[in-house]
Design a protein around this motif. Structure first.
Motif, PDB file in Angstrom:
ATOM      1  N   ASP A  84      22.284  68.200 173.466  1.00 52.70           N
ATOM      2  CA  ASP A  84      23.129  69.345 173.107  1.00 52.70           C
ATOM      3  C   ASP A  84      22.240  70.470 172.605  1.00 52.70           C
ATOM      4  OD1 ASP A  84      26.446  69.433 172.497  1.00 52.70           O
ATOM      5  OD2 ASP A  84      25.250  71.004 171.550  1.00 52.70           O
ATOM      6  N   HIS A  85      22.794  71.679 172.617  1.00 56.80           N
ATOM      7  CA  HIS A  85      22.106  72.853 172.071  1.00 56.80           C
ATOM      8  C   HIS A  85      22.311  72.973 170.566  1.00 56.80           C
ATOM      9  CE1 HIS A  85      20.197  76.741 172.225  1.00 56.80           C
ATOM     10  NE2 HIS A  85      21.264  77.360 171.759  1.00 56.80           N
ATOM     11  N   ASP A  86      23.391  72.374 170.064  1.00 48.70           N
ATOM     12  CA  ASP A  86      23.738  72.428 168.638  1.00 48.70           C
ATOM     13  C   ASP A  86      23.087  71.230 167.943  1.00 48.70           C
ATOM     14  OD1 ASP A  86      24.993  72.150 166.133  1.00 48.70           O
ATOM     15  OD2 ASP A  86      26.858  73.033 166.853  1.00 48.70           O
ATOM     16  N   ASP A  87      21.971  71.465 167.262  1.00 51.29           N
ATOM     17  CA  ASP A  87      21.203  70.357 166.702  1.00 51.29           C
ATOM     18  C   ASP A  87      21.972  69.612 165.622  1.00 51.29           C
ATOM     19  OD1 ASP A  87      18.554  68.936 166.584  1.00 51.29           O
ATOM     20  OD2 ASP A  87      18.692  69.614 164.500  1.00 51.29           O
ATOM     21  N   ALA A 147      17.285  67.745 172.356  1.00 50.57           N
ATOM     22  CA  ALA A 147      17.806  69.108 172.401  1.00 50.57           C
ATOM     23  C   ALA A 147      17.716  69.650 173.823  1.00 50.57           C
ATOM     24  CB  ALA A 147      17.014  70.015 171.456  1.00 50.57           C
ATOM     25  N   VAL A 148      18.712  70.445 174.220  1.00 50.89           N
ATOM     26  CA  VAL A 148      18.698  71.037 175.557  1.00 50.89           C
ATOM     27  C   VAL A 148      19.435  72.363 175.538  1.00 50.89           C
ATOM     28  CG1 VAL A 148      20.832  69.927 176.368  1.00 50.89           C
ATOM     29  CG2 VAL A 148      19.063  70.567 178.018  1.00 50.89           C
ATOM     30  N   ASP A 149      18.929  73.300 176.305  1.00 49.61           N
ATOM     31  CA  ASP A 149      19.638  74.535 176.619  1.00 49.61           C
ATOM     32  C   ASP A 149      19.923  74.469 178.102  1.00 49.61           C
ATOM     33  OD1 ASP A 149      20.513  77.061 177.270  1.00 49.61           O
ATOM     34  OD2 ASP A 149      18.834  78.139 176.387  1.00 49.61           O
ATOM     35  N   ASP A 209      18.616  76.932 180.783  1.00 52.14           N
ATOM     36  CA  ASP A 209      17.175  77.045 181.003  1.00 52.14           C
ATOM     37  C   ASP A 209      16.704  75.846 181.836  1.00 52.14           C
ATOM     38  OD1 ASP A 209      14.280  76.110 179.806  1.00 52.14           O
ATOM     39  OD2 ASP A 209      14.435  78.292 180.033  1.00 52.14           O
ATOM     40  N   SER A 228      14.196  73.409 180.270  1.00 55.34           N
ATOM     41  CA  SER A 228      14.785  72.558 179.247  1.00 55.34           C
ATOM     42  C   SER A 228      15.550  71.395 179.870  1.00 55.34           C
ATOM     43  CB  SER A 228      15.709  73.398 178.358  1.00 55.34           C
ATOM     44  OG  SER A 228      16.303  72.605 177.352  1.00 55.34           O
ATOM     45  N   VAL A 263      26.134  79.313 180.708  1.00 53.85           N
ATOM     46  CA  VAL A 263      26.295  77.892 180.368  1.00 53.85           C
ATOM     47  C   VAL A 263      27.190  77.171 181.378  1.00 53.85           C
ATOM     48  CG1 VAL A 263      27.217  76.295 178.639  1.00 53.85           C
ATOM     49  CG2 VAL A 263      25.863  78.279 177.922  1.00 53.85           C
TER      50      VAL A 263
END
Length: 288
Positions: free
Chosen positions: A32-35, A56-58, A61, A64, A100
């Motif tokens: 997720d992008h929200d850590d 973590a991932v965006d 991108d 990522s 997204v």
């Protein structure tokens, strides 16, 4: 623990339900992008006995997402991918929704299509909005959604709406993105099939997750969402567990081995109700 790897991209309500339903006895990669949200779920599942790795991932991108796919493949055969990451019209700008929900999903299909193991499967969360927008997407745009490089998809006219109010621009971008999700999954199914794997999409109706509540309570679409919940054939909200059950079926290579490139509508009969007039979309008809 060594075994077939489950990857869940996006750990909101649907992602958590899928991880819990399918994660027992196998390595699970949560991304997720929200850590803060990612760490909270990973910690809770570890304490409940799951073999969980967080990453973590965006999704917007490519580098990522590629790092995530390679990390998962390093743990063992990746046999199940559940991509639930997304933003709704009540949560983000049109530009971020495109990045997204549209570009990110296409990148994920590309990158996990490079590591999915034979006998594996993926599911990608689209939306009932994709069905509502079906007729709004002409054949040329559909072909672009199917074949254009992922990073180019956001330029397919989705953000060129200078005269459209911001609320409607976000809703339109979301609807086009979710239709694109359905089209892109279908187009990618043969490529996944070359690896002996399957891929499908799931289109939920209004689901009682935090994102679903954000949309249900948004002023610009409230009447439509109220009808979509109260007047559908099931007469209720969907639940994250409803979606997880559908994912469980589609990811099972025994029960669903001959199913690939399709979209499964999990909406309690909402689209059917829209078609018959039982569910009233009112002025927000294109903002589901």
């Amino acid at each position: 623990m060594i075994g077939d790897v489950l990857v869940v991209v996006g750990v909101g309500g649907m992602g958590e339900a899928i991880a819990r339903r399918l994660g027992s006895g196998r390595p699970v990669v949560l991304a997720d992008h929200d850590d803060a949200r990612l760490q909270a779920l990973a910690s809770a599942m570890r304490r409940q006995g799951h073999d969980v790795r967080d990453h973590a991932v965006d999704v917007s991108d490519r580098g990522s997402v590629r790092d995530l796919a390679q990390f998962a493949a390093g743990l063992g055969p990746v046999t199940a991918v559940a991509h639930t990451a997304g933003l709704s019209p009540a949560q983000a700008s049109a530009e971020r929704i495109a990045a997204v929900d549209l570009v990110g999903m296409a990148i994920s299909l590309d990158e996990f299509g490079e590591v999915i193991a034979p006998g594996g499967a993926g599911i990608y969360i689209a939306s009932i909005a994709g069905h509502i927008f079906r007729d709004a997407v002409d054949s040329a745009t559909a072909a672009t959604f199917a074949t254009a490089p992922a990073e180019d998809l956001a330029e397919v006219g989705l953000l060129s709406m200078p005269d459209v109010p911001a609320d409607l621009a976000r809703a339109m971008t979301y609807g086009y993105a979710k239709r694109a999700n359905q089209i892109r999954v279908q187009a990618q199914a043969p490529r996944w099939g070359d690896r002996g794997a399957r891929v499908n999409s799931i289109s939920p109706g209004v689901v009682a997750t935090p994102m679903g509540w954000d949309e249900y309570e948004a002023e610009f679409a409230h009447d439509a969402y109220k009808s979509m919940v109260n007047d559908n054939a099931a007469g209720r909200f969907g639940t994250a567990e409803d979606v997880a059950a559908a994912a469980d079926f589609l990811l099972d290579n025994t029960k669903a081995s001959f199913i690939s490139g399709v979209d499964l509508l999990v909406d309690g009969g909402t689209l059917a109700g829209i078609g018959t007039g039982r569910v009233s979309m009112g002025p927000a008809e294109t903002s589901a």
